[in-house]
Design a protein around this motif. Structure first.
Motif, PDB file in Angstrom:
ATOM      1  N   MET A 196       0.843  -1.190   0.000  1.00 27.33           N
ATOM      2  CA  MET A 196       0.000   0.000   0.000  1.00 27.33           C
ATOM      3  C   MET A 196       0.881   1.244   0.000  1.00 27.33           C
ATOM      4  O   MET A 196       1.869   1.308   0.701  1.00 27.33           O
ATOM      5  N   ILE A 197       0.482   2.211  -0.792  1.00 27.39           N
ATOM      6  CA  ILE A 197       1.209   3.478  -0.840  1.00 27.39           C
ATOM      7  C   ILE A 197       0.829   4.281   0.391  1.00 27.39           C
ATOM      8  O   ILE A 197      -0.346   4.458   0.710  1.00 27.39           O
ATOM      9  N   LYS A 198       1.847   4.768   1.099  1.00 28.47           N
ATOM     10  CA  LYS A 198       1.631   5.497   2.341  1.00 28.47           C
ATOM     11  C   LYS A 198       0.911   6.820   2.108  1.00 28.47           C
ATOM     12  O   LYS A 198      -0.036   7.171   2.815  1.00 28.47           O
ATOM     13  N   GLU A 199       1.359   7.574   1.110  1.00 29.93           N
ATOM     14  CA  GLU A 199       0.789   8.885   0.842  1.00 29.93           C
ATOM     15  C   GLU A 199      -0.607   8.751   0.252  1.00 29.93           C
ATOM     16  O   GLU A 199      -0.960   7.729  -0.318  1.00 29.93           O
ATOM     17  N   ILE A 200      -1.368   9.826   0.391  1.00 27.76           N
ATOM     18  CA  ILE A 200      -2.688   9.882  -0.228  1.00 27.76           C
ATOM     19  C   ILE A 200      -2.518  10.561  -1.585  1.00 27.76           C
ATOM     20  O   ILE A 200      -1.846  11.586  -1.700  1.00 27.76           O
ATOM     21  N   LEU A 208       4.069   6.400 -10.381  1.00 32.48           N
ATOM     22  CA  LEU A 208       4.116   6.459  -8.914  1.00 32.48           C
ATOM     23  C   LEU A 208       5.470   6.013  -8.359  1.00 32.48           C
ATOM     24  O   LEU A 208       5.870   6.429  -7.276  1.00 32.48           O
ATOM     25  N   ALA A 209       6.173   5.186  -9.101  1.00 29.50           N
ATOM     26  CA  ALA A 209       7.514   4.770  -8.679  1.00 29.50           C
ATOM     27  C   ALA A 209       8.540   5.881  -8.899  1.00 29.50           C
ATOM     28  O   ALA A 209       9.620   5.858  -8.304  1.00 29.50           O
ATOM     29  N   ASN A 210       8.192   6.847  -9.747  1.00 28.03           N
ATOM     30  CA  ASN A 210       9.122   7.925 -10.078  1.00 28.03           C
ATOM     31  C   ASN A 210       8.644   9.292  -9.585  1.00 28.03           C
ATOM     32  O   ASN A 210       8.874  10.298 -10.242  1.00 28.03           O
TER      33      ASN A 210
END
Length: 181
Positions: A1-5, A104-106
């Motif tokens: 899960m990505i931490k940021e919103i 999102l990885a960059n």
């Protein structure tokens, strides 16, 4: 899960993001952002951090700028117009899950900088402004640097905001020039 919103423009963007990754989003409802949405984004930035992931069109870039000016320290994810296009429509919702994951990885983070490494003269020398193909060259360089497309003035600001180093800039320029563009 990505931490940021992740801040997106609409419900279709949220659907596309969730097809690609496990993440929570805040939908702005387009470029007419209101005080309540700004409040949610500010709280998200304080608690978990924010990734702005708007459409690579004029309205999306305007929204990105409005949020960035009001809420400092946001991260940014970018797609090119080509990556986000389907039958003439440009939007995050049109990108494949792989391209969304790549964007999102960059992510790039805004940072204050007292002295910018990339100067206006560097953009002129690289043919990114005052050049017959400047717009196309900025489009390609924006892809290589991961900062998206922008006009000359905004491209310079992004180089400063994301602290693009001369090493990064020259490496991207070498890759770009190697392709013969």
């Amino acid at each position: 899960m990505i931490k940021e919103i992740i801040v997106v423009e609409g419900k279709d963007d949220t659907t596309a993001i969730r097809r690609a990754v496990e993440a929570e989003t805040i939908e702005t409802g387009g470029s007419a952002i209101n005080r309540e949405i700004y409040g949610k984004i500010e709280l998200a930035q304080q608690r978990r951090g924010v990734i702005i992931f708007t459409d690579p069109d004029h309205a999306g870039e305007r929204l990105r700028k409005l949020i960035s000016e009001r809420i400092p320290g946001c991260k940014h994810a970018f797609l090119t117009q080509e990556e986000a296009s389907y039958k003439g429509d440009i939007g995050v919702e049109n990108a494949s899950p792989d391209l969304i994951r790549k964007a999102l990885a960059n992510v790039r983070t805004e940072q204050e900088r007292s002295e910018a490494e990339i100067q206006w003269e560097d953009l002129i020398a690289a043919g990114l402004i005052v050049h017959p193909q400047a717009a196309q060259r900025r489009l390609e360089m924006g892809k290589w640097l991961g900062i998206g497309y922008a006009n000359g003035k905004q491209f310079h600001k992004r180089c400063q905001m994301f602290q693009i180093t001369k090493i990064e800039f020259n490496a991207a320029l070498a890759q770009f020039d190697k392709r013969g563009s």
